[in-house]
Design an enzyme around this catalytic site. Sequence first.
Site, PDB file in Angstrom:
ATOM      1  N   ASP A   1       0.866  -1.224   0.021  1.00 29.15           N
ATOM      2  CA  ASP A   1       0.209   0.331   0.198  1.00 29.15           C
ATOM      3  C   ASP A   1       0.849   1.244   0.023  1.00 29.15           C
ATOM      4  OD1 ASP A   1      -2.349   1.582   0.176  1.00 29.15           O
ATOM      5  OD2 ASP A   1      -2.509   1.519   2.296  1.00 29.15           O
ATOM      6  N   SER A   2       0.244   2.454  -0.205  1.00 25.50           N
ATOM      7  CA  SER A   2       1.064   3.431  -0.179  1.00 25.50           C
ATOM      8  C   SER A   2       1.422   3.991   0.909  1.00 25.50           C
ATOM      9  CB  SER A   2       0.245   4.808  -0.843  1.00 25.50           C
ATOM     10  OG  SER A   2      -1.105   4.981  -0.137  1.00 25.50           O
TER      11      SER A   2
ATOM     12  N   GLY B   1      -3.553   9.146  -3.198  1.00 25.67           N
ATOM     13  CA  GLY B   1      -4.943   9.369  -3.572  1.00 25.67           C
ATOM     14  C   GLY B   1      -4.954  10.826  -4.547  1.00 25.67           C
TER      15      GLY B   1
ATOM     16  N   CYS C   1      -4.240  -1.097  -2.245  1.00 27.65           N
ATOM     17  CA  CYS C   1      -4.577   0.055  -2.249  1.00 27.65           C
ATOM     18  C   CYS C   1      -5.308   0.381  -3.432  1.00 27.65           C
ATOM     19  CB  CYS C   1      -3.249   0.785  -2.801  1.00 27.65           C
ATOM     20  SG  CYS C   1      -3.347   2.613  -2.970  1.00 27.65           S
TER      21      CYS C   1
ATOM     22  N   THR D   1      -6.385   2.986  -4.760  1.00 30.48           N
ATOM     23  CA  THR D   1      -5.870   3.840  -6.059  1.00 30.48           C
ATOM     24  C   THR D   1      -5.149   3.329  -6.827  1.00 30.48           C
ATOM     25  OG1 THR D   1      -5.999   5.759  -4.314  1.00 30.48           O
ATOM     26  CG2 THR D   1      -4.591   6.128  -6.250  1.00 30.48           C
TER      27      THR D   1
ATOM     28  N   GLU E   1      -2.701   7.985   9.059  1.00 28.45           N
ATOM     29  CA  GLU E   1      -0.963   7.808   8.979  1.00 28.45           C
ATOM     30  C   GLU E   1      -0.564   8.285  10.373  1.00 28.45           C
ATOM     31  OE1 GLU E   1       1.175   6.508   6.615  1.00 28.45           O
ATOM     32  OE2 GLU E   1      -0.410   5.403   5.559  1.00 28.45           O
TER      33      GLU E   1
ATOM     34  N   CYS F   1     -11.144   3.025   0.422  1.00 25.02           N
ATOM     35  CA  CYS F   1      -9.697   3.161   0.828  1.00 25.02           C
ATOM     36  C   CYS F   1      -9.195   2.435   1.868  1.00 25.02           C
ATOM     37  CB  CYS F   1      -9.242   4.626   1.329  1.00 25.02           C
ATOM     38  SG  CYS F   1      -7.696   5.032   1.861  1.00 25.02           S
TER      39      CYS F   1
ATOM     40  N   HIS G   1      -6.997   2.715   4.254  1.00 21.43           N
ATOM     41  CA  HIS G   1      -7.096   3.378   5.581  1.00 21.43           C
ATOM     42  C   HIS G   1      -8.311   3.388   6.222  1.00 21.43           C
ATOM     43  CE1 HIS G   1      -3.095   4.584   3.684  1.00 21.43           C
ATOM     44  NE2 HIS G   1      -2.805   5.109   4.877  1.00 21.43           N
TER      45      HIS G   1
END
Length: 274
Positions: A18-19, A51, A81, A83, A160, A192, A194
Site C-alpha cells: 500500500d502507499s 490519492g 491500495c 487507488t 497515518e 480506501c 486506511h
Amino acid sequence: MTLEERASAAIAPVGVFDSGIGGLSVLRAVHGLLPAERLLYLADSAHAPYGDKPIAFVQVRAEHALERLRAHGCKAAVVACNTVTGLSIEALRARHPGWPIVAIEPAVKPAAQRTRRGVVGVLATRNTVASPGLARLIERHAAGVRVLARACPGWVERVERGELDGPATEAAVAEHVHPLVQAGADVLVLGCTHYPFLRPVIERVAGPGVEVLDPAPAVARELQRRLQALNLLAPPGPAASDLALLTSGDPAAVGAVALRLLGDALRVQAQPLD
C-alpha cells in the site's frame, strides 16, 4: 515444478503493498484467514498518500513496489491500495504474467445488492473516485442503483498520524458522511484501505440505519482461492510469527502507528523504493 520446488514456494511469503499503512487493514484480514502464511508488508510511506498524486506517479511507484516484493521472493502479491487498483492493475498484471496479484477494489457489487433504498455511498480518495476502475464497477454491478462517490481528503493523513478518534477526526468524518446519508445512502463502502481504521467513527456518525462495508475480508478469501488453485498455500500449522513491515519512510514513526493500528508490534525495516 518438482515437489521440492513446490514445497519451497509454498513457504515463501505473501507480499502486501500500500502507499502507506492503511493496507494493514488488509494484512489483518489475510492473517486472520490464513494464519500460517508469512506476510511481508511494504508501505511506500515516504510518498503517501497516493490519492491525490498524478496518475503516472502512482503507476511508477506501484511498479517499484511490486518489483521489490518479487525481489524478496514473494509467491504472490496483494495490492492493498484502491487507488493503484483503479489506475493501473491491468498494467501491473500484464507486466508480471503468471505471478498471482490479488487487488482490492471498492465493494460496489455487495453494496448494490444490500441497499434497501437504492442509494450507495462510496468513500474514497480523489484518484479512486475519478478512476476508470470505479466507473467500471458501477457500470457492471450497480444497474438501477444510485452510487454517490465522495472523495475524503485528509482522512488518509489522519490514519497515518494515528488520529483515529476525537472531536477533530469526528468532524472530518462527518463532513463527508453526513451529505451521503442525507442523500439517502443506507450502505457506505470503504473505498480506501486506511478507512477501516476510522470505521467506529464512521458508523457512529452515519447512525444505526447505515451499513458500512469493508472489502478486506473478500480480498483475503480471493487470495486463499488463488493460492489453493496453485498449490501454494502454506502447510497448516501454528500461526506464523513472521510478519514484517518494510517502509520507505521513517521506520520508528511508521512502527509506532502500526502498533496502534494492529495492537501488535511488527518488525519494521527501512526499504528505499527509488
